[in-house]
Design an enzyme around this catalytic site. Structure first.
Site, PDB file in Angstrom:
ATOM      1  N   SER A  28       0.841  -1.201   0.000  1.00 56.85           N
ATOM      2  CA  SER A  28       0.000   0.000   0.000  1.00 56.85           C
ATOM      3  C   SER A  28       0.873   1.247   0.000  1.00 56.85           C
ATOM      4  CB  SER A  28      -0.917   0.015   1.233  1.00 56.85           C
ATOM      5  OG  SER A  28      -0.175   0.332   2.405  1.00 56.85           O
ATOM      6  N   SER A  42       0.780   3.715   2.271  1.00 55.64           N
ATOM      7  CA  SER A  42       0.727   4.390   3.559  1.00 55.64           C
ATOM      8  C   SER A  42       2.068   4.948   4.009  1.00 55.64           C
ATOM      9  CB  SER A  42       0.192   3.448   4.641  1.00 55.64           C
ATOM     10  OG  SER A  42       1.128   2.435   4.945  1.00 55.64           O
ATOM     11  N   LYS A  48       5.339   0.893   9.665  1.00 55.85           N
ATOM     12  CA  LYS A  48       5.092   2.309   9.945  1.00 55.85           C
ATOM     13  C   LYS A  48       6.372   2.911  10.528  1.00 55.85           C
ATOM     14  CE  LYS A  48       0.672   1.767   8.994  1.00 55.85           C
ATOM     15  NZ  LYS A  48       0.090   2.298   7.741  1.00 55.85           N
ATOM     16  N   SER A  78      -3.149   6.874   5.809  1.00 60.59           N
ATOM     17  CA  SER A  78      -2.503   5.809   6.563  1.00 60.59           C
ATOM     18  C   SER A  78      -3.382   5.346   7.713  1.00 60.59           C
ATOM     19  CB  SER A  78      -1.148   6.288   7.117  1.00 60.59           C
ATOM     20  OG  SER A  78      -0.576   5.325   7.971  1.00 60.59           O
TER      21      SER A  78
END
Length: 252
Positions: free
Chosen positions: A67, A69, A124, A210
């Site tokens: 993705s 994010s 992250k 996100s």
């Protein structure tokens, strides 16, 4: 159905090793003209499986970014290597730490098992360490009472990365500079958290696109998998295909 590669790799290594060991013990060291086919396969596969298991569990593990994010740091289709010993050695499957080596640091790009479903891996940036007070208000971020400084870097438009027109900013995370994206006109969430011992607060660099700690909370230390280090390949057939310029990109 979730496919737990780690579990099956451990199982296959154990089964082939046991078959090979039992045959050696029962044979009493006597050579036979021909080994049973099952033993032959076990003897051939066991060293390979063991080497893969040890490398994947204690050295480095590959992941693919699915993705956007973490744009602009990581793009959809990036294949990254994750350092598995940066934060201590853990047993496969059990995830019990057996050797302390280091702790996650503010600004690290971290792979972890999602608290809501530990079978899913997330990636992250670590924003809040234990004891930190982190506050967010729309697009502004404050850590321990310090509003993070941001410098405009210009427009960021990557239709192939499935993200709306965004602005690229250089954010100073208390001495750790890194790039982020924000989407003009999109209102972000508001909240605050004091990070307790044994937990971390994570956010994506693509701040308005996100699903991160602002929505689902903190990451327990036991869920940490490792530190993302480098892009070793990029392949995104839904976008820019093979992008060799991404190879070797380090995490900042």
């Amino acid at each position: 159905m979730d496919f737990d590669l780690e579990f099956w790799l451990v199982s296959a290594t154990a089964i082939t090793g046991i078959i090979w060991l039992l045959y050696a013990l029962l044979a009493g060291g006597k050579a036979e003209a021909e080994e049973p086919i099952l033993v032959e396969y076990a003897r051939s596969f066991f060293p390979v499986l063991l080497a893969v298991l040890l490398l994947r569990s204690f050295v480095a593990e590959p992941f693919r970014i699915p993705s956007g994010s973490m744009l602009p740091t990581l793009e959809i289709g990036d294949f990254i290597l994750v350092n598995k010993f940066a934060y201590g050695l853990r047993l496969p499957v059990l995830h019990t730490k057996v050797l302390e080596i280091g702790d996650p640091q503010r600004g690290d790009v971290v792979v972890f098992r999602f608290p809501g479903n530990p079978k899913i891996d997330y990636i992250k940036r670590l924003i809040g360490l234990p004891g930190d007070v982190v506050s967010w208000n729309d697009k502004m971020l404050t850590v321990n009472g310090v509003a993070l400084n941001r410098d405009a870097m210009g427009d960021y438009l990557r239709p192939d990365q499935q993200t709306p027109p965004s602005l690229r900013l250089k954010e100073d995370l208390l001495g750790v500079p890194h790039d982020i994206l924000v989407t003009p006109g999109r209102v972000g969430p508001t909240g605050s958290v004091t990070v307790p011992p044994g937990h971390y607060f994570m956010m994506g660099d693509n701040r308005d696109n996100s699903n991160d700690g602002r929505m689902w909370g903190l990451v327990p230390e036991d869920n940490v998998v490792g530190k993302a280090t480098i892009v070793w390949m990029h392949m995104n057939f839904g976008g820019d295909g093979f992008n060799f310029s991404r190879i070797g990109s380090a995490m900042h």
